[in-house]
Design a protein around this motif. Structure first.
Motif, short mmCIF file in Angstrom:
data_model
loop_
_atom_site.label_atom_id
_atom_site.label_comp_id
_atom_site.label_asym_id
_atom_site.label_seq_id
_atom_site.Cartn_x
_atom_site.Cartn_y
_atom_site.Cartn_z
N THR A 1 -8.29 19.40 -2.47
CA THR A 1 -9.38 19.66 -3.40
C THR A 1 -10.55 20.30 -2.65
OG1 THR A 1 -10.32 17.46 -3.03
CG2 THR A 1 -8.66 17.68 -4.79
N LYS A 2 -11.51 20.78 -3.42
CA LYS A 2 -12.67 21.43 -2.81
C LYS A 2 -13.46 20.45 -1.95
CE LYS A 2 -16.65 24.32 -3.97
NZ LYS A 2 -17.43 24.95 -5.08
N GLY A 3 -13.59 19.19 -2.40
CA GLY A 3 -14.30 18.20 -1.61
C GLY A 3 -13.61 17.89 -0.30
N GLN A 4 -12.28 17.81 -0.35
CA GLN A 4 -11.54 17.55 0.88
C GLN A 4 -11.66 18.70 1.87
OE1 GLN A 4 -7.66 16.87 -0.73
NE2 GLN A 4 -7.97 14.65 -0.99
N ILE A 5 -11.66 19.93 1.35
CA ILE A 5 -11.81 21.08 2.24
C ILE A 5 -13.18 21.06 2.92
CG2 ILE A 5 -12.00 23.60 2.28
CD1 ILE A 5 -9.89 23.69 0.10
N LEU A 6 -14.23 20.77 2.16
CA LEU A 6 -15.57 20.70 2.75
C LEU A 6 -15.66 19.57 3.77
CD1 LEU A 6 -17.77 21.34 -0.42
CD2 LEU A 6 -17.23 22.95 1.40
N SER B 1 -1.95 20.96 -0.84
CA SER B 1 -2.94 21.04 -1.92
C SER B 1 -4.11 20.15 -1.56
CB SER B 1 -2.30 20.60 -3.24
OG SER B 1 -1.81 19.29 -3.14
N ARG C 1 -13.92 20.65 6.94
CA ARG C 1 -14.74 21.63 7.66
C ARG C 1 -15.86 20.95 8.42
NH1 ARG C 1 -15.41 26.50 3.18
NH2 ARG C 1 -13.28 27.32 3.35
N GLU D 1 -9.30 32.49 1.56
CA GLU D 1 -9.02 31.12 1.92
C GLU D 1 -8.91 30.99 3.43
OE1 GLU D 1 -9.03 28.66 -0.04
OE2 GLU D 1 -9.26 29.80 -1.89
#
Length: 335
Positions: free
Chosen positions: A255-260, A253, A263, A235
């Protein structure tokens, strides 16, 4: 499609190589412990390694990609390199081949009516007994190479085999060379020529590897089966996850979309900072433009009277021509 084909080629070669390694290591270990002598000689192991490393890699890595590769789901980032299906094939074929070789080692002289080749007083002599073990091992390896063309549980392992001439060309050449080594390589490979009946038995044990593969495919793949080579995802701490003092926030916390998304924003901010730094350096050290005096100095010969003219030079916006007429503004800017 080509990327998936390369991935499958690597997996095919790994399945084939690990099966051969497991059988060879256990056979040599059991033979050294019980018989006090390895059934496979050092030169024979070199030939097996040549089949396993060089020839098999060329044969299995040159498979032509098919449209079926696009019907499967893409491989995940954490997918193990050796899947449960591959592990099932490796263990299943290793158990069968090891069982056949141990059967010939301990019961071969009685079953096939030949002299016992196990060493007496730690003195090894070439015999049909140990030659048959070596020959059966190589033939089972060759037929298992055909099985390794399909690593996803396909039943028809011969499908598309004639679309790859490198594969069946290497396979046929290896089979012919094995016959020559057994029949005529007695001095170098510690072999004794086998009879037709013994060759038929060796060929029978090799062909049964194909039938055994069909039985192995009937074994269902469950989650309890081992897998090997699963990747770990590390991570990455994003700027949005950091508190005011640079410490990671608790109970963060995303989500995967928020992380992308974060970035992507971070990359854009980095690029904007690089552009801003470049503009600031450009404004701090502006380039030196060519003036009219420098242009004349580079074009007029040094012996000209221009260098001896003591009159002050005219600015760029009052440039005149030879007729004492003022040049247009566009020409001045172009200069």
């Amino acid at each position: 499609m080509w990327g998936r084909n390369v991935y499958d080629s690597i997996a095919k070669f790994l399945q084939f190589q690990l099966t051969v390694n497991v059988v060879a290591v256990f056979c040599a270990f059991i033979g050294a412990c019980i018989v006090k002598e390895s059934p496979l000689r050092a030169v024979q192991m070199l030939w097996v390694n040549l089949i396993m490393d060089t020839l098999a890699s060329l044969a299995l890595a040159t498979e032509v990609p098919t449209e079926e590769l696009l019907t499967r789901k893409p491989y995940g980032r954490t997918r193990p390199l050796i899947s449960r299906t591959m592990m099932k094939n490796i263990i299943g074929h290793a158990v069968y081949q090891l069982g056949v070789m141990l059967f010939i080692l301990f019961l071969g002289p009685t079953a096939f009516d030949m002299d016992d080749g196990r060493p007496v007083d730690s003195v090894f002599r070439p015999s049909q007994h140990f030659t048959m073990i070596f020959n059966v091992f190589v033939l089972m390896t060759l037929f298992n190479e055909i099985n390794c063309r399909k690593i996803h549980g396909e039943k028809n392992v011969f499908r598309g085999i004639f679309t790859n001439p490198i594969f069946y060309g290497i396979w046929i050449v290896t089979f012919v060379v094995q016959i020559l080594l057994v029949q005529y390589g007695s001095f170098a490979f510690s072999c004794v020529p086998l009879s037709i009946e013994q060759w038929m038995w060796c060929f029978f044990f090799g062909v049964t590897v194909l039938l055994w593969n069909q039985l192995v495919n009937l074994i269902p793949v469950t989650r309890h089966m081992p897998k090997w080579g699963a990747g770990e995802v590390y991570e990455q701490t994003l700027p949005a996850d950091l508190g005011p003092e640079g410490q990671p926030r608790q109970a963060s916390s995303l989500t995967k979309g928020q992380i992308l998304w974060l970035r992507g924003i971070t990359r854009l901010q980095t690029q904007l900072r690089v552009i801003k730094a470049f503009q600031e350096s450009f404004n701090r050290y502006p380039p030196k433009y060519v003036t009219l005096d420098r242009l004349r100095a580079s074009t007029i010969p040094k012996l000209s009277s221009y260098y001896y003219d003591k009159r002050p030079s005219k600015p760029l916006h009052i440039v005149t021509n030879t007729d004492n007429e003022q040049l247009p503004l566009t020409i001045t800017h172009d200069t």
